[in-house]
Design a protein around this motif. Structure first.
Motif, short mmCIF file in Angstrom:
data_model
loop_
_atom_site.label_atom_id
_atom_site.label_comp_id
_atom_site.label_asym_id
_atom_site.label_seq_id
_atom_site.Cartn_x
_atom_site.Cartn_y
_atom_site.Cartn_z
N PRO A 71 -8.96 -5.37 -2.79
CA PRO A 71 -9.51 -5.00 -1.54
C PRO A 71 -8.43 -4.96 -0.51
CG PRO A 71 -11.21 -6.23 -2.40
CD PRO A 71 -10.07 -6.73 -3.29
N LEU A 72 -8.10 -4.01 -0.06
CA LEU A 72 -7.01 -3.94 1.11
C LEU A 72 -7.70 -4.28 2.42
CD1 LEU A 72 -4.05 -3.13 1.38
CD2 LEU A 72 -4.74 -0.86 1.73
N PRO A 73 -7.21 -5.04 3.20
CA PRO A 73 -7.74 -5.48 4.20
C PRO A 73 -7.71 -4.46 5.29
CG PRO A 73 -6.31 -7.08 3.73
CD PRO A 73 -6.16 -6.06 2.75
N ASP A 74 -8.99 -4.53 6.34
CA ASP A 74 -8.86 -3.34 7.32
C ASP A 74 -7.79 -3.22 8.11
OD1 ASP A 74 -11.50 -2.76 6.35
OD2 ASP A 74 -12.78 -4.02 7.71
N GLY A 75 -7.45 -2.13 8.16
CA GLY A 75 -6.06 -1.82 9.12
C GLY A 75 -4.96 -1.94 8.50
N VAL A 76 -4.74 -2.24 7.21
CA VAL A 76 -3.46 -2.54 6.36
C VAL A 76 -3.52 -1.07 5.68
CG1 VAL A 76 -2.37 -3.82 4.58
CG2 VAL A 76 -3.73 -4.95 6.24
N THR A 77 -2.08 -0.42 5.78
CA THR A 77 -1.95 0.88 5.37
C THR A 77 -1.74 0.93 3.88
OG1 THR A 77 0.43 0.56 5.56
CG2 THR A 77 -0.63 1.40 7.52
N PHE A 78 -1.77 2.02 3.17
CA PHE A 78 -1.38 2.07 1.85
C PHE A 78 -0.10 1.84 1.55
CE2 PHE A 78 -5.04 5.35 1.64
CZ PHE A 78 -5.95 4.52 0.96
N GLU A 79 1.10 1.97 2.53
CA GLU A 79 2.27 1.62 2.20
C GLU A 79 2.49 0.18 2.37
OE1 GLU A 79 2.14 5.86 3.94
OE2 GLU A 79 1.17 3.76 4.49
N THR A 80 1.85 -0.65 3.25
CA THR A 80 1.89 -2.00 2.97
C THR A 80 1.35 -2.56 1.66
OG1 THR A 80 2.05 -2.44 5.38
CG2 THR A 80 1.36 -4.19 4.11
N GLY A 81 0.07 -2.03 1.39
CA GLY A 81 -0.54 -2.31 0.03
C GLY A 81 0.34 -2.28 -1.20
N ALA A 82 1.15 -1.01 -1.06
CA ALA A 82 2.19 -0.97 -2.14
C ALA A 82 3.19 -1.93 -2.43
CB ALA A 82 2.49 0.49 -2.25
N ILE A 83 3.44 -2.70 -1.30
CA ILE A 83 4.40 -3.66 -1.29
C ILE A 83 3.93 -4.98 -1.74
CG2 ILE A 83 6.34 -4.78 0.15
CD1 ILE A 83 6.55 -2.11 1.78
N LEU A 84 2.68 -5.23 -1.54
CA LEU A 84 1.98 -6.65 -1.82
C LEU A 84 2.12 -7.05 -3.19
CD1 LEU A 84 -1.15 -6.51 0.52
CD2 LEU A 84 1.08 -7.32 1.09
N GLY A 85 2.21 -6.13 -4.18
CA GLY A 85 2.36 -6.70 -5.52
C GLY A 85 3.46 -7.48 -5.83
N ILE A 86 4.55 -6.82 -6.40
CA ILE A 86 5.75 -7.64 -6.79
C ILE A 86 6.39 -8.36 -5.60
CG2 ILE A 86 8.00 -7.58 -7.76
CD1 ILE A 86 6.69 -5.56 -9.90
N PRO A 87 6.87 -7.56 -4.51
CA PRO A 87 7.42 -8.21 -3.34
C PRO A 87 6.59 -9.22 -2.70
CG PRO A 87 7.96 -5.84 -3.30
CD PRO A 87 6.87 -6.15 -4.48
N GLY A 88 5.59 -8.90 -2.41
CA GLY A 88 4.66 -9.92 -1.62
C GLY A 88 4.18 -10.91 -2.38
N LEU A 89 3.61 -10.81 -3.61
CA LEU A 89 3.43 -12.18 -4.48
C LEU A 89 4.50 -13.09 -4.63
CD1 LEU A 89 0.61 -10.48 -6.78
CD2 LEU A 89 0.26 -12.01 -4.86
N THR A 90 5.52 -12.47 -4.91
CA THR A 90 6.70 -13.13 -5.34
C THR A 90 7.14 -14.06 -4.04
OG1 THR A 90 7.59 -11.59 -6.94
CG2 THR A 90 9.29 -13.18 -5.96
N ALA A 91 7.21 -13.27 -2.97
CA ALA A 91 7.42 -13.92 -1.65
C ALA A 91 6.59 -15.24 -1.11
CB ALA A 91 7.60 -13.19 -0.59
N ALA A 92 5.21 -14.91 -1.49
CA ALA A 92 4.25 -15.82 -1.41
C ALA A 92 4.12 -17.09 -2.04
CB ALA A 92 2.83 -15.48 -1.20
N GLU A 93 4.42 -16.80 -3.60
CA GLU A 93 4.52 -17.93 -4.28
C GLU A 93 5.84 -18.64 -4.36
OE1 GLU A 93 3.55 -20.12 -7.90
OE2 GLU A 93 2.41 -19.12 -6.09
#
Length: 330
Positions: free
Chosen positions: A116-138
């Protein structure tokens, strides 16, 4: 549905084709997502180009590339909550070990891979959360909280690096980043307390100087092979190095002695294989940082679906000030 496909390895302009395919139907435990944005990552272009060691042909007869994306659930299969229809989501591991990825107007994935994409978060940001976002967080938090520690982000101006800088700063760390050119300003704007040109002939000394002559607790590493000597020189005893890349030297020579006598932990990340509990923690971190207004996902350019080959070239050329995305709706 419309989709970009390839069946042989080669240059993007030679092998990627825009085609019409039947829209898939979700099976038990699956959801059908009508995509808005697809994310293009280096792993996607390497897979299409056939540059992975030992891989001589595509693993499937026809492949729709890309693992990251965001859109809206439009149908669900059996054993899936029907209330999810209409939910805005982001996708992880879209094309990992399967033929159909996110470079299309629709994708079917297991329900848990549509977050689920949090309220107010754009699709553009959502498409970056997979590989780049999860890699950075981990890479930042996989070895524990960083509050009160010093985190060095090697390559702090890349897509993952900029996210890692922001997450480490949000997590309460003193953040040092390496970058070059315009990337220095980008990493500083992302929140780095100090940014050093990675071409500095005395890089290790410069890093230590920015940390009151003390070693750093944790390193987020984009290029292990060319940076390991510097990392070994600046890491603290019992420190950790979280590695997500070594493209410029895939067979690095390790300074084992210095690493041994500091009892350094080297954590090599492949985000596709992140265990479920660790993935849920990383997702929670990303969503919390977004909710706090502490995370901005930079976008360099958005292409149309028909121009996906150009998007691949842009990723291959590097030097980007953010992610490369494809708007599959145009």
């Amino acid at each position: 549905m419309r989709a970009i496909t390839y069946s042989t390895f080669g240059a993007a302009s030679d092998v990627l084709a825009l085609v019409d395919l039947p829209t898939p139907a979700p099976g038990p435990g699956e959801v059908l997502v009508e995509l808005a944005i697809s994310g293009v990552n280096p792993s996607d272009v390497k897979a299409r180009g056939g540059t992975r060691p030992g891989v001589t042909k595509p693993p499937f007869d026809q492949i729709i590339p890309h693992s990251d994306g965001a859109g809206t659930i439009v149908a669900v299969g059996d054993q899936t909550d029907s209330d999810r229809v209409g939910q805005r989501v982001w996708i992880w591991n879209g094309q990992w070990q399967r033929p159909q990825g996110t470079a299309a107007t629709h994708i079917v994935v297991p329900s848990e891979q549509a977050v689920p994409l949090p309220d107010g978060v754009t699709f553009e940001t959502g498409a970056i959360l997979g590989i780049p976002g999860l890699t950075a967080a981990e890479a930042v938090f996989g070895q524990g909280d960083v509050k009160g520690k010093t985190v060095l982000v090697q390559g702090g101006a890349g897509t993952v690096g900029l996210l890692a800088v922001q997450l480490a700063k949000w997590g309460g760390a003193h953040v040092i980043a390496t970058a070059r050119g315009a990337g220095v300003d980008a990493a500083r704007a992302a929140g780095a307390d100090a940014v050093i040109d990675y071409g500095d002939a005395e890089l290790a000394q410069a890093i230590l100087q920015q940390n009151n002559s003390q070693p750093v607790d944790h390193i987020v590493e984009v290029e292990l092979g060319i940076n390991i000597d510097t990392d070994a020189a600046v890491i603290a005893p019992n420190g950790t190095i979280s590695v997500y890349g070594s493209a410029k030297d895939m067979q690095p020579s390790m300074p084992f002695g210095p690493l041994l006598f500091k009892a350094v932990t080297i954590d090599i990340l492949l985000i596709y294989l992140l265990p479920p509990k660790a993935r849920q923690k990383a997702i929670a971190r990303l969503h919390a940082a977004l909710a706090d207004g502490a995370l901005t996902c930079p976008v360099a350019r958005v292409y149309g679906l028909a121009d996906t080959a150009e998007a691949h070239v842009a990723v291959e050329q590097g030097g980007r000030a953010g992610a490369i995305l494809v708007d599959v709706r145009r």
